[in-house]
Design a protein around this motif. Structure first.
Motif, PDB file in Angstrom:
ATOM      1  N   PHE A 263       6.431 -52.576  44.596  1.00 56.48           N
ATOM      2  CA  PHE A 263       7.698 -51.687  44.859  1.00 56.48           C
ATOM      3  C   PHE A 263       8.041 -50.424  44.007  1.00 56.48           C
ATOM      4  O   PHE A 263       7.417 -50.317  42.943  1.00 56.48           O
ATOM      5  N   VAL A 264       8.598 -49.536  44.757  1.00 60.56           N
ATOM      6  CA  VAL A 264       8.926 -48.294  44.235  1.00 60.56           C
ATOM      7  C   VAL A 264      10.304 -48.768  43.363  1.00 60.56           C
ATOM      8  O   VAL A 264      10.701 -49.646  43.514  1.00 60.56           O
TER       9      VAL A 264
ATOM     10  N   LEU B 212      15.749 -55.622  42.956  1.00 58.90           N
ATOM     11  CA  LEU B 212      15.274 -56.919  42.780  1.00 58.90           C
ATOM     12  C   LEU B 212      15.584 -57.394  41.314  1.00 58.90           C
ATOM     13  O   LEU B 212      15.839 -58.553  41.399  1.00 58.90           O
ATOM     14  N   ALA B 213      15.601 -56.489  40.447  1.00 63.80           N
ATOM     15  CA  ALA B 213      15.831 -56.899  39.148  1.00 63.80           C
ATOM     16  C   ALA B 213      17.351 -57.010  38.844  1.00 63.80           C
ATOM     17  O   ALA B 213      17.737 -57.297  37.593  1.00 63.80           O
TER      18      ALA B 213
ATOM     19  N   THR C  94      17.562 -47.508  33.851  1.00 62.45           N
ATOM     20  CA  THR C  94      17.253 -48.751  32.965  1.00 62.45           C
ATOM     21  C   THR C  94      15.602 -48.886  33.037  1.00 62.45           C
ATOM     22  O   THR C  94      14.989 -49.180  32.118  1.00 62.45           O
ATOM     23  N   LEU C  95      15.097 -48.929  34.128  1.00 61.34           N
ATOM     24  CA  LEU C  95      13.925 -49.196  34.527  1.00 61.34           C
ATOM     25  C   LEU C  95      12.976 -48.332  33.749  1.00 61.34           C
ATOM     26  O   LEU C  95      11.950 -48.278  33.151  1.00 61.34           O
ATOM     27  N   ARG C  96      13.494 -46.730  33.995  1.00 64.52           N
ATOM     28  CA  ARG C  96      12.649 -45.744  33.337  1.00 64.52           C
ATOM     29  C   ARG C  96      12.610 -45.809  31.877  1.00 64.52           C
ATOM     30  O   ARG C  96      11.674 -45.257  31.353  1.00 64.52           O
TER      31      ARG C  96
ATOM     32  N   GLN D 298       9.392 -59.937  34.423  1.00 56.39           N
ATOM     33  CA  GLN D 298       9.646 -59.372  33.092  1.00 56.39           C
ATOM     34  C   GLN D 298      10.991 -58.727  33.034  1.00 56.39           C
ATOM     35  O   GLN D 298      11.465 -58.771  31.944  1.00 56.39           O
ATOM     36  N   LEU D 299      11.229 -57.951  34.131  1.00 57.39           N
ATOM     37  CA  LEU D 299      12.422 -57.228  33.887  1.00 57.39           C
ATOM     38  C   LEU D 299      13.761 -58.281  33.871  1.00 57.39           C
ATOM     39  O   LEU D 299      14.714 -57.946  32.892  1.00 57.39           O
ATOM     40  N   ARG D 300      13.590 -59.132  34.790  1.00 55.69           N
ATOM     41  CA  ARG D 300      14.821 -60.281  34.632  1.00 55.69           C
ATOM     42  C   ARG D 300      14.811 -61.152  33.526  1.00 55.69           C
ATOM     43  O   ARG D 300      15.702 -61.335  32.718  1.00 55.69           O
TER      44      ARG D 300
END
Length: 141
Positions: free
Chosen positions: A12-13, A20-21, A27-29, A56-58
């Motif tokens: 996933f990009v 998805l999260a 926030t992901l960065r 893991q993000l969830r």
């Protein structure tokens, strides 16, 4: 359904992973910079997240909502990753042990010649005795 071997594939990009999260891409960065989730890089630049990364993000989001600090979350994730590595290692060792048990059923008989050479003797066979060999066997009881 994803198998264990595919759950770490970078699929996933960042925009899809963020959706998805249920997080903002920024926030992901930030989590990537902090080392909480480390996506793979495509061409050295573009982040690609795996289904495992999304899990893991969830989890990060849930722990954060429960009041766990980012440092605490990092430690929890590091420990979970270590447990997963160890479980994989235990599985490999169990498989090797099962293989060794299967092979041990095929006991081998060896003969040592007068010059110290070791010769495998087929089961039910005897080496040609010259009077100077030492024959060692293990009882199959």
């Amino acid at each position: 359904m994803l198998t264990a071997t595919h759950r770490h594939d970078p699929l996933f990009v960042i925009s899809v992973a963020a959706e998805l999260a249920d997080m903002h891409p920024q926030t992901l960065r930030q989590y990537d910079r902090l080392g909480l989730v480390t996506p793979r890089r495509q061409g050295g630049r573009h982040r690609r997240y795996s289904p495992y990364d999304i899990e893991q993000l969830r989890q990060i989001q849930q722990l954060s909502q429960e009041g766990v600090s980012l440092e605490g979350i990092r430690r929890v994730i590091a420990l979970q990753n270590r447990v997963e590595e160890l479980e994989e290692q235990v599985g490999d060792l169990r498989q090797a042990l099962r293989q060794a048990h299967r092979e041990s059923g095929r006991s081998r008989v060896f003969a040592v010649g007068s010059r110290g050479d070791v010769v495998t003797v087929a089961r039910g066979q005897r080496p040609r005795p010259s009077g100077r060999e030492l024959i060692v066997w293990r009882s199959s009881r």
